[in-house]
Design a protein around this motif. Structure first.
Motif, PDB file in Angstrom:
ATOM      1  N   UNK A 151      13.896 -11.808   6.123  1.00 38.50           N
ATOM      2  CA  UNK A 151      12.535 -11.967   6.576  1.00 38.50           C
ATOM      3  C   UNK A 151      11.805 -12.927   5.647  1.00 38.50           C
ATOM      4  N   UNK A 152      11.220 -13.942   6.221  1.00 36.98           N
ATOM      5  CA  UNK A 152      10.560 -14.949   5.417  1.00 36.98           C
ATOM      6  C   UNK A 152       9.119 -14.588   5.105  1.00 36.98           C
ATOM      7  N   UNK A 153       8.787 -13.311   5.176  1.00 35.14           N
ATOM      8  CA  UNK A 153       7.415 -12.890   4.909  1.00 35.14           C
ATOM      9  C   UNK A 153       7.457 -11.517   4.257  1.00 35.14           C
ATOM     10  N   UNK A 154       6.355 -11.084   3.698  1.00 30.03           N
ATOM     11  CA  UNK A 154       6.303  -9.738   3.144  1.00 30.03           C
ATOM     12  C   UNK A 154       5.399  -8.867   4.012  1.00 30.03           C
ATOM     13  N   UNK A 155       5.676  -7.576   3.990  1.00 29.14           N
ATOM     14  CA  UNK A 155       4.942  -6.632   4.818  1.00 29.14           C
ATOM     15  C   UNK A 155       3.984  -5.833   3.947  1.00 29.14           C
ATOM     16  N   UNK A 156       2.685  -5.897   4.224  1.00 33.88           N
ATOM     17  CA  UNK A 156       1.742  -5.122   3.408  1.00 33.88           C
ATOM     18  C   UNK A 156       1.989  -3.631   3.578  1.00 33.88           C
ATOM     19  N   UNK A 157       2.042  -2.891   2.458  1.00 33.26           N
ATOM     20  CA  UNK A 157       2.288  -1.463   2.535  1.00 33.26           C
ATOM     21  C   UNK A 157       1.092  -0.645   2.079  1.00 33.26           C
ATOM     22  N   UNK A 158       0.327  -1.203   1.146  1.00 30.43           N
ATOM     23  CA  UNK A 158      -0.808  -0.443   0.618  1.00 30.43           C
ATOM     24  C   UNK A 158      -2.060  -1.282   0.702  1.00 30.43           C
ATOM     25  N   UNK A 159      -3.006  -0.814   1.463  1.00 35.21           N
ATOM     26  CA  UNK A 159      -4.285  -1.502   1.565  1.00 35.21           C
ATOM     27  C   UNK A 159      -5.321  -0.458   1.962  1.00 35.21           C
ATOM     28  N   UNK A 160      -6.617  -0.785   1.824  1.00 41.76           N
ATOM     29  CA  UNK A 160      -7.653   0.223   2.087  1.00 41.76           C
ATOM     30  C   UNK A 160      -7.547   0.812   3.498  1.00 41.76           C
ATOM     31  N   UNK A 161      -7.952   2.067   3.627  1.00 44.77           N
ATOM     32  CA  UNK A 161      -7.771   2.783   4.895  1.00 44.77           C
ATOM     33  C   UNK A 161      -8.577   2.224   6.062  1.00 44.77           C
ATOM     34  N   UNK A 162      -9.657   1.543   5.740  1.00 45.93           N
ATOM     35  CA  UNK A 162     -10.459   0.997   6.833  1.00 45.93           C
ATOM     36  C   UNK A 162      -9.987  -0.393   7.249  1.00 45.93           C
ATOM     37  N   UNK A 163      -8.726  -0.725   6.891  1.00 43.29           N
ATOM     38  CA  UNK A 163      -8.187  -2.049   7.207  1.00 43.29           C
ATOM     39  C   UNK A 163      -6.919  -1.925   8.060  1.00 43.29           C
TER      40      UNK A 163
END
Ligand SMILES: *[C@@H]1O[C@H](CO)[C@@H](O)[C@H](O)[C@H]1NC(C)=O
Length: 109
Positions: free
Chosen positions: A66-78
């Motif tokens: 995969x040529x991209x990264x997957x966000x795993x942790x970000x604010x709950x309202x996002x």
């Protein structure tokens, strides 16, 4: 100062990530002595080269990553949304797509 913080953040993100690769099954129909075929795009590439296919994978004749990264942790309202044009996830506020959110951890790349 600002750039230093950004550089540090990038380092953290990169060290947290591990690559997501899939080994390709080699079949006679998909390769000859000099070339192999991309299983998604059905395009032919010389053995030993790297290319990016239409689903954002960076491939060689042996594997696709995969040529991209997957966000795993970000604010709950996002929410994270994949942008196929730039091959990137964009994380923005649920109620306002124009406000971007910080990503604390991501996997991939
Ligand atoms: C292998 O396939 C590629 C793409 O179809 C072709 O250009 C090339 O000539 C082929 N090579 C051999 C040795 O058959």
């Amino acid at each position: 100062k600002k750039y230093l913080a950004l550089a540090l953040l990038l380092c953290v993100l990169i060290s947290l990530s591990d690559s997501q690769c899939i080994f390709k099954h080699r079949t006679p129909e998909r390769e000859n002595q000099t070339h192999c075929q991309d299983s998604v795009d059905l395009t032919w590439h010389p053995i030993g080269t790297k290319w990016r296919n239409s689903v954002c994978q960076v491939c060689t004749c042996d594997e696709c990553c995969n040529g991209y990264s997957t966000p795993r942790k970000f604010p709950e309202d996002c929410v994270s949304v994949f942008d196929p044009k730039s091959c990137q996830y964009v994380v923005h506020k649920k109620d306002n797509p124009s406000v971007l959110c910080p990503v604390f951890a991501a996997v991939g790349k």
